[in-house]
Design a protein around this motif. Structure first.
Motif, PDB file in Angstrom:
ATOM      1  N   LEU A 179      51.137  26.462  18.928  1.00 56.81           N
ATOM      2  CA  LEU A 179      52.204  25.452  18.576  1.00 56.81           C
ATOM      3  C   LEU A 179      51.488  24.028  17.995  1.00 56.81           C
ATOM      4  CD1 LEU A 179      54.966  24.760  19.348  1.00 56.81           C
ATOM      5  CD2 LEU A 179      54.371  23.790  21.390  1.00 56.81           C
ATOM      6  N   ASN A 180      50.238  23.947  18.289  1.00 57.93           N
ATOM      7  CA  ASN A 180      49.561  22.753  17.824  1.00 57.93           C
ATOM      8  C   ASN A 180      49.409  23.160  16.276  1.00 57.93           C
ATOM      9  OD1 ASN A 180      48.205  20.356  19.088  1.00 57.93           O
ATOM     10  ND2 ASN A 180      47.981  21.730  20.539  1.00 57.93           N
ATOM     11  N   ILE A 185      52.688  22.866  14.305  1.00 63.61           N
ATOM     12  CA  ILE A 185      53.179  21.508  14.251  1.00 63.61           C
ATOM     13  C   ILE A 185      52.394  20.908  12.964  1.00 63.61           C
ATOM     14  CG2 ILE A 185      53.526  19.378  15.287  1.00 63.61           C
ATOM     15  CD1 ILE A 185      54.274  20.892  17.968  1.00 63.61           C
ATOM     16  N   ALA A 194      53.209  22.268   9.768  1.00 64.84           N
ATOM     17  CA  ALA A 194      54.339  21.857   9.266  1.00 64.84           C
ATOM     18  C   ALA A 194      54.661  20.324   8.704  1.00 64.84           C
ATOM     19  CB  ALA A 194      55.469  22.056  10.273  1.00 64.84           C
ATOM     20  N   LEU A 195      53.847  19.656   9.621  1.00 63.19           N
ATOM     21  CA  LEU A 195      53.800  18.048   9.067  1.00 63.19           C
ATOM     22  C   LEU A 195      53.049  17.888   7.932  1.00 63.19           C
ATOM     23  CD1 LEU A 195      53.651  16.527  12.752  1.00 63.19           C
ATOM     24  CD2 LEU A 195      55.570  16.700  11.219  1.00 63.19           C
ATOM     25  N   GLY A 210      49.237  14.249  12.031  1.00 62.56           N
ATOM     26  CA  GLY A 210      49.872  15.679  12.417  1.00 62.56           C
ATOM     27  C   GLY A 210      49.434  15.870  13.888  1.00 62.56           C
ATOM     28  N   ARG A 211      48.119  15.935  13.990  1.00 61.44           N
ATOM     29  CA  ARG A 211      47.789  16.414  15.248  1.00 61.44           C
ATOM     30  C   ARG A 211      47.902  15.354  16.443  1.00 61.44           C
ATOM     31  NH1 ARG A 211      43.341  18.976  17.859  1.00 61.44           N
ATOM     32  NH2 ARG A 211      44.417  19.534  19.868  1.00 61.44           N
ATOM     33  N   ALA A 240      51.413  16.440  17.272  1.00 62.26           N
ATOM     34  CA  ALA A 240      51.663  17.619  17.933  1.00 62.26           C
ATOM     35  C   ALA A 240      50.965  17.412  19.583  1.00 62.26           C
ATOM     36  CB  ALA A 240      50.516  18.717  17.196  1.00 62.26           C
ATOM     37  N   ILE A 255      53.925  16.308  21.715  1.00 65.61           N
ATOM     38  CA  ILE A 255      54.794  17.638  22.069  1.00 65.61           C
ATOM     39  C   ILE A 255      54.082  18.790  23.181  1.00 65.61           C
ATOM     40  CG2 ILE A 255      56.028  19.616  20.851  1.00 65.61           C
ATOM     41  CD1 ILE A 255      56.429  17.679  18.473  1.00 65.61           C
TER      42      ILE A 255
END
Length: 121
Positions: free
Chosen positions: A80-81, A84, A87-88, A98-99, A102, A105
Protein backbone atom coordinates in the motif's frame (compact mmCIF):
# COMPACT_ATOMS: atom_id res chain seq x y z
CA UNK A 1 -5.66 2.40 22.68
CA UNK A 2 -5.22 4.16 19.33
CA UNK A 3 -3.40 6.99 21.16
CA UNK A 4 -0.76 4.59 22.47
CA UNK A 5 -0.54 3.00 19.04
CA UNK A 6 0.06 6.48 17.63
CA UNK A 7 3.02 7.04 20.01
CA UNK A 8 4.49 3.61 19.25
CA UNK A 9 3.84 4.26 15.57
CA UNK A 10 5.56 7.63 15.76
CA UNK A 11 8.69 6.03 17.20
CA UNK A 12 8.79 3.18 14.69
CA UNK A 13 7.86 5.52 11.84
CA UNK A 14 10.74 7.82 12.77
CA UNK A 15 13.09 4.84 12.54
CA UNK A 16 11.48 3.80 9.24
CA UNK A 17 11.49 7.28 7.67
CA UNK A 18 15.07 8.12 8.66
CA UNK A 19 16.33 4.87 7.15
CA UNK A 20 14.13 5.36 4.06
CA UNK A 21 15.35 8.94 3.57
CA UNK A 22 19.02 8.02 3.98
CA UNK A 23 18.67 5.17 1.49
CA UNK A 24 16.83 7.29 -1.11
CA UNK A 25 19.33 10.11 -0.62
CA UNK A 26 22.17 7.63 -1.19
CA UNK A 27 20.61 6.60 -4.51
CA UNK A 28 18.68 3.44 -3.65
CA UNK A 29 15.38 2.98 -5.52
CA UNK A 30 12.48 4.32 -3.45
CA UNK A 31 10.57 1.00 -3.44
CA UNK A 32 13.52 -0.94 -2.01
CA UNK A 33 14.14 1.86 0.49
CA UNK A 34 10.49 1.59 1.60
CA UNK A 35 10.85 -2.15 2.17
CA UNK A 36 14.08 -1.84 4.18
CA UNK A 37 12.88 1.13 6.25
CA UNK A 38 9.46 -0.34 6.84
CA UNK A 39 10.73 -3.73 7.95
CA UNK A 40 13.18 -2.12 10.38
CA UNK A 41 10.35 -0.03 11.81
CA UNK A 42 8.19 -3.16 11.98
CA UNK A 43 10.54 -4.89 14.39
CA UNK A 44 10.62 -1.80 16.64
CA UNK A 45 6.83 -1.48 16.42
CA UNK A 46 6.15 -5.15 17.11
CA UNK A 47 7.98 -5.20 20.42
CA UNK A 48 6.77 -1.80 21.61
CA UNK A 49 3.13 -2.44 20.63
CA UNK A 50 3.05 -5.84 22.35
CA UNK A 51 4.19 -4.31 25.62
CA UNK A 52 2.29 -1.01 25.58
CA UNK A 53 -0.73 -1.13 23.25
CA UNK A 54 -2.11 -4.61 22.79
CA UNK A 55 -1.69 -5.68 26.40
CA UNK A 56 -4.72 -8.00 26.48
CA UNK A 57 -2.82 -10.48 24.39
CA UNK A 58 -2.73 -12.00 20.98
CA UNK A 59 -5.10 -14.38 19.23
CA UNK A 60 -2.02 -16.57 18.70
CA UNK A 61 -0.55 -18.85 21.35
CA UNK A 62 3.04 -18.52 20.16
CA UNK A 63 4.98 -15.29 19.73
CA UNK A 64 6.45 -16.35 16.40
CA UNK A 65 2.93 -16.95 15.03
CA UNK A 66 1.92 -13.51 16.27
CA UNK A 67 4.98 -11.96 14.60
CA UNK A 68 4.21 -13.81 11.38
CA UNK A 69 0.66 -12.40 11.41
CA UNK A 70 1.99 -8.88 12.04
CA UNK A 71 4.53 -9.46 9.27
CA UNK A 72 1.76 -10.47 6.84
CA UNK A 73 -0.21 -7.32 7.66
CA UNK A 74 3.00 -5.37 7.18
CA UNK A 75 3.61 -6.89 3.75
CA UNK A 76 0.20 -5.60 2.70
CA UNK A 77 1.08 -2.24 4.26
CA UNK A 78 4.37 -2.07 2.33
CA UNK A 79 2.47 -2.72 -0.89
CA UNK A 80 0.00 0.00 0.00
CA UNK A 81 2.91 2.36 0.79
CA UNK A 82 4.55 1.70 -2.56
CA UNK A 83 1.28 2.10 -4.43
CA UNK A 84 0.51 5.43 -2.75
CA UNK A 85 4.03 6.83 -3.26
CA UNK A 86 3.99 5.70 -6.90
CA UNK A 87 0.56 7.25 -7.52
CA UNK A 88 1.51 10.53 -5.87
CA UNK A 89 4.80 10.66 -7.80
CA UNK A 90 2.82 10.25 -11.02
CA UNK A 91 0.92 13.45 -10.19
CA UNK A 92 4.12 15.33 -9.37
CA UNK A 93 4.68 14.87 -5.62
CA UNK A 94 8.25 14.09 -4.59
CA UNK A 95 9.08 10.74 -2.98
CA UNK A 96 9.62 12.23 0.48
CA UNK A 97 6.27 14.02 0.63
CA UNK A 98 4.50 11.08 -1.00
CA UNK A 99 5.89 8.77 1.65
CA UNK A 100 4.71 11.11 4.40
CA UNK A 101 1.17 10.97 2.99
CA UNK A 102 1.38 7.19 2.66
CA UNK A 103 2.50 6.81 6.27
CA UNK A 104 -0.63 8.55 7.55
CA UNK A 105 -2.95 6.36 5.50
CA UNK A 106 -1.10 3.14 6.32
CA UNK A 107 -1.12 3.98 10.05
CA UNK A 108 -4.90 3.44 10.14
CA UNK A 109 -4.69 0.31 8.00
CA UNK A 110 -2.12 -1.19 10.39
CA UNK A 111 -4.01 -0.32 13.55
CA UNK A 112 -7.37 -1.71 12.45
CA UNK A 113 -5.85 -4.81 10.82
CA UNK A 114 -3.94 -5.67 13.98
CA UNK A 115 -6.82 -4.84 16.30
CA UNK A 116 -9.28 -6.84 14.22
CA UNK A 117 -7.26 -9.89 13.28
CA UNK A 118 -4.25 -10.30 15.54
CA UNK A 119 -4.87 -8.87 18.99
CA UNK A 120 -7.66 -9.26 21.53
CA UNK A 121 -9.61 -6.00 21.60
Amino acid sequence: MIGKFFVVGAISTAVDYVIYSLLVFSGLHYALAIVIGYMTGLVVNFFLARKTVFTKGSRFAKVHHEFLAVFMVSIMAVGLNILIVWALAKVGLDYYSGRAVALVIVFFFNYYARKGFIYVA
